[in-house]
Scaffold this active site. Structure first.
Site, PDB file in Angstrom:
ATOM      1  N   ARG A 131       0.837  -1.208   0.000  1.00 26.61           N
ATOM      2  CA  ARG A 131       0.000   0.000   0.000  1.00 26.61           C
ATOM      3  C   ARG A 131       0.870   1.256   0.000  1.00 26.61           C
ATOM      4  O   ARG A 131       0.977   1.934  -1.007  1.00 26.61           O
ATOM      5  CB  ARG A 131      -0.962  -0.048   1.197  1.00 26.61           C
ATOM      6  CG  ARG A 131      -2.030   0.997   1.155  1.00 26.61           C
ATOM      7  CD  ARG A 131      -3.157   0.719   2.140  1.00 26.61           C
ATOM      8  NE  ARG A 131      -2.771   0.833   3.547  1.00 26.61           N
ATOM      9  CZ  ARG A 131      -3.635   0.688   4.550  1.00 26.61           C
ATOM     10  NH1 ARG A 131      -4.909   0.413   4.317  1.00 26.61           N
ATOM     11  NH2 ARG A 131      -3.236   0.797   5.806  1.00 26.61           N
ATOM     12  N   ARG A 190      -1.621   0.143  17.494  1.00 30.25           N
ATOM     13  CA  ARG A 190      -2.645   0.992  16.861  1.00 30.25           C
ATOM     14  C   ARG A 190      -3.950   0.204  16.923  1.00 30.25           C
ATOM     15  O   ARG A 190      -4.166  -0.729  16.157  1.00 30.25           O
ATOM     16  CB  ARG A 190      -2.251   1.309  15.405  1.00 30.25           C
ATOM     17  CG  ARG A 190      -0.891   1.998  15.275  1.00 30.25           C
ATOM     18  CD  ARG A 190      -0.579   2.355  13.822  1.00 30.25           C
ATOM     19  NE  ARG A 190      -0.701   1.250  12.926  1.00 30.25           N
ATOM     20  CZ  ARG A 190       0.261   0.350  12.676  1.00 30.25           C
ATOM     21  NH1 ARG A 190       1.446   0.460  13.254  1.00 30.25           N
ATOM     22  NH2 ARG A 190       0.042  -0.642  11.833  1.00 30.25           N
ATOM     23  N   HIS A 216       2.198  -2.105   8.564  1.00 31.25           N
ATOM     24  CA  HIS A 216       0.810  -2.529   8.729  1.00 31.25           C
ATOM     25  C   HIS A 216       0.660  -3.935   8.172  1.00 31.25           C
ATOM     26  O   HIS A 216       1.139  -4.231   7.078  1.00 31.25           O
ATOM     27  CB  HIS A 216      -0.112  -1.544   7.985  1.00 31.25           C
ATOM     28  CG  HIS A 216      -1.556  -1.725   8.303  1.00 31.25           C
ATOM     29  ND1 HIS A 216      -2.045  -1.809   9.587  1.00 31.25           N
ATOM     30  CD2 HIS A 216      -2.646  -1.843   7.499  1.00 31.25           C
ATOM     31  CE1 HIS A 216      -3.359  -1.957   9.557  1.00 31.25           C
ATOM     32  NE2 HIS A 216      -3.758  -1.987   8.296  1.00 31.25           N
ATOM     33  N   MET A 267     -33.909   5.325  -1.368  1.00 31.53           N
ATOM     34  CA  MET A 267     -32.859   6.225  -0.902  1.00 31.53           C
ATOM     35  C   MET A 267     -33.081   6.633   0.561  1.00 31.53           C
ATOM     36  O   MET A 267     -32.137   6.730   1.339  1.00 31.53           O
ATOM     37  CB  MET A 267     -32.809   7.482  -1.785  1.00 31.53           C
ATOM     38  CG  MET A 267     -31.618   8.383  -1.490  1.00 31.53           C
ATOM     39  SD  MET A 267     -31.635   9.902  -2.460  1.00 31.53           S
ATOM     40  CE  MET A 267     -31.421   9.305  -4.119  1.00 31.53           C
ATOM     41  N   ASP A 268     -34.345   6.838   0.932  1.00 31.75           N
ATOM     42  CA  ASP A 268     -34.637   7.431   2.239  1.00 31.75           C
ATOM     43  C   ASP A 268     -35.624   6.632   3.089  1.00 31.75           C
ATOM     44  O   ASP A 268     -35.955   7.062   4.196  1.00 31.75           O
ATOM     45  CB  ASP A 268     -35.218   8.835   2.036  1.00 31.75           C
ATOM     46  CG  ASP A 268     -34.514   9.566   0.917  1.00 31.75           C
ATOM     47  OD1 ASP A 268     -33.321   9.861   1.099  1.00 31.75           O
ATOM     48  OD2 ASP A 268     -35.128   9.773  -0.143  1.00 31.75           O
TER      49      ASP A 268
HETATM   50  C1  LIG Z   1      -6.903   1.395  10.058  1.00 32.39           C
HETATM   51  C2  LIG Z   1      -5.527   1.100  10.490  1.00 32.39           C
HETATM   52  C3  LIG Z   1      -5.278   0.515  11.744  1.00 32.39           C
HETATM   53  C4  LIG Z   1      -6.370  -0.005  12.649  1.00 32.39           C
HETATM   54  O1  LIG Z   1      -6.785  -1.285  12.189  1.00 32.39           O
HETATM   55  P1  LIG Z   1      -7.873  -2.134  13.002  1.00 32.39           P
HETATM   56  O2  LIG Z   1      -8.005  -3.393  12.208  1.00 32.39           O
HETATM   57  O3  LIG Z   1      -9.128  -1.332  12.972  1.00 32.39           O
HETATM   58  O4  LIG Z   1      -7.335  -2.308  14.360  1.00 32.39           O
HETATM   59  C5  LIG Z   1      -3.957   0.394  12.153  1.00 32.39           C
HETATM   60  N1  LIG Z   1      -2.951   0.799  11.355  1.00 32.39           N
HETATM   61  C6  LIG Z   1      -3.148   1.311  10.125  1.00 32.39           C
HETATM   62  C7  LIG Z   1      -1.982   1.725   9.297  1.00 32.39           C
HETATM   63  C8  LIG Z   1      -4.444   1.474   9.647  1.00 32.39           C
HETATM   64  O5  LIG Z   1      -4.631   1.976   8.424  1.00 32.39           O
END
Ligand SMILES: *Cc1c(COP(=O)(O)O)cnc(C)c1O
Length: 375
Positions: A138, A221, A168, A317-318
């Site tokens: 990515r 994270r 990630h 839609m609504d």
């Molecule tokens: C969205 C994201 C996360 C969080 O991921 P979860 O699966 O919601 O815990 C952590 N690091 C990065 C780089 C992300 O884009």
């Protein structure tokens, strides 16, 4: 879209559940490991500011978002903890980010060079986290030579403070660890190329942290877990058991806005895809795909009063229509999504019906639905 505060339809967020999930994760984390709460995309649709404040009160020490504007929103709400933008912000915004004390992700040498010039002209210093592409494909550094050149640029450079280095995972929600381990190895290789020392090393997302794969680092994270959702709840694979107790925070509620009886041969909705074969009671709910309640939910059962009633005809839609077991009064409560994971209309059931993951269901709940909070 304007929040429709005069319509009986709301996203209800249980901040007590958010607090419970953050506390459970804090207790699960090794001593000294920080949690940075991921509140991108308006807190996965739950409301970024409210979720951030609740997570910080429960022990989180930093925040992550996807884009710079989300970080600025949090600063404007008087949040002073570190905030990291996980995506690539344009290098020309480096001075703006610095002025808000927001940390940006640096993922290439070209980005660092461009940001260096912007910061030089503005006379500012920016906090950065070096993003490593260890296999997600990515963003981030993946080539040794470029990363060594970046390291060289950062040595003794007063425009940057290297606050972090991260990667990630793409398969942390899988029971197969082969690719996960490959990513860890790639990251460690890149880390060994550095002579500078980032303050925080971080790899784990929710899945890595709660499925026992956690790589011991300075911080996690933590995203989907805050909201009480199991990251492996994927329609294509069975859920892995979470090592912490997760309590879903979100429900979606409305009321019947209209009730009528129809007779054999009468159709419901666009295309008249549903036709009554008997006398039937039909209710209308004032929520539609513009609220994020997708057309593919046709046939899904929502809770009306105490009964689960099927959505009949195409979702508009609504508005959408439901078949009622009997006449029911206008104003009867409708629960579209339940926060109870054992209820038939739980968020995973909704995602399965759409053929997606629950992340997408909550993120797509649009601004037209007011968010209502309770403790
Ligand atoms: C969205 C994201 C996360 C969080 O991921 P979860 O699966 O919601 O815990 C952590 N690091 C990065 C780089 C992300 O884009």
């Amino acid at each position: 879209m304007v929040p429709a505060i005069h319509r009986p339809a709301q996203v209800v967020v249980d901040l007590g559940a958010i607090k419970h999930n953050v506390t459970a994760e804090m207790q699960h984390l090794p001593q000294g490991t920080q949690m940075w709460a991921v509140v991108k995309a308006n807190g996965y649709g739950h409301g970024a500011v409210q979720v951030a404040k609740t997570a910080l009160a429960a022990g989180a020490t930093g925040l992550c978002v996807a884009v710079l504007d989300e970080a600025i929103q949090l600063r404007n709400a008087d949040i002073t903890v570190p905030i990291l933008v996980l995506g690539i912000a344009p290098a020309k915004e480096a001075a703006l980010a610095s002025s808000f004390d927001i940390s940006l992700t640096a993922g290439s040498l070209a980005w660092l060079q461009a940001a260096d010039q912007v910061l030089h002209a503005a006379g500012k210093q920016l906090k950065i986290h070096l993003g490593i592409d260890s296999g997600m494909g990515r963003i981030g550094f993946s080539e040794d030579e470029e990363f060594v050149a970046a390291n060289h640029l950062l040595e003794d450079n007063k425009h940057f403070f290297v606050e972090g280095m991260f990667t990630h995972f793409s398969t942390a929600d899988s029971s197969d660890d082969v690719y996960f381990n490959y990513q860890v190895k790639r990251f460690k290789h890149m880390q060994n190329l550095l002579t500078i020392k980032p303050k925080y090393i971080h790899l784990d997302n929710t899945a890595a942290s709660i499925f026992g794969k956690d790589v011991k680092t300075d911080l996690v994270r933590f995203g989907i877990g805050i909201y009480g959702l199991n990251p492996s709840a994927n329609p294509a694979s069975p859920s892995l058991p979470a090592e912490i107790d997760l309590k879903p925070a979100l429900s979606l509620v409305s009321e019947l806005s209209f009730v009528k009886q129809i007779h054999p041969g009468y159709g419901v909705g666009y295309g008249a895809t549903y036709q009554a074969d008997s006398d039937q009671w039909i209710g209308t709910v004032p929520v539609g795909y513009a609220d994020g309640w997708q057309r593919s939910l046709q046939g899904f059962k929502v809770k009306i009063g105490d009964t689960y009633c099927p959505i009949v005809g195409r979702i508009c839609m609504d508005q959408f229509m439901v078949r009622l077991p009997k006449e029911m009064p206008v104003g009867t409560k409708v629960e579209l999504i339940s926060a109870d994971p054992t209820a038939p209309n739980n968020i995973k059931a909704v995602a399965d019906k759409v053929g997606t993951i629950h992340y997408e269901i909550t993120c797509l709940l649009s601004d037209r639905l007011p968010r209502v909070y309770h403790a």
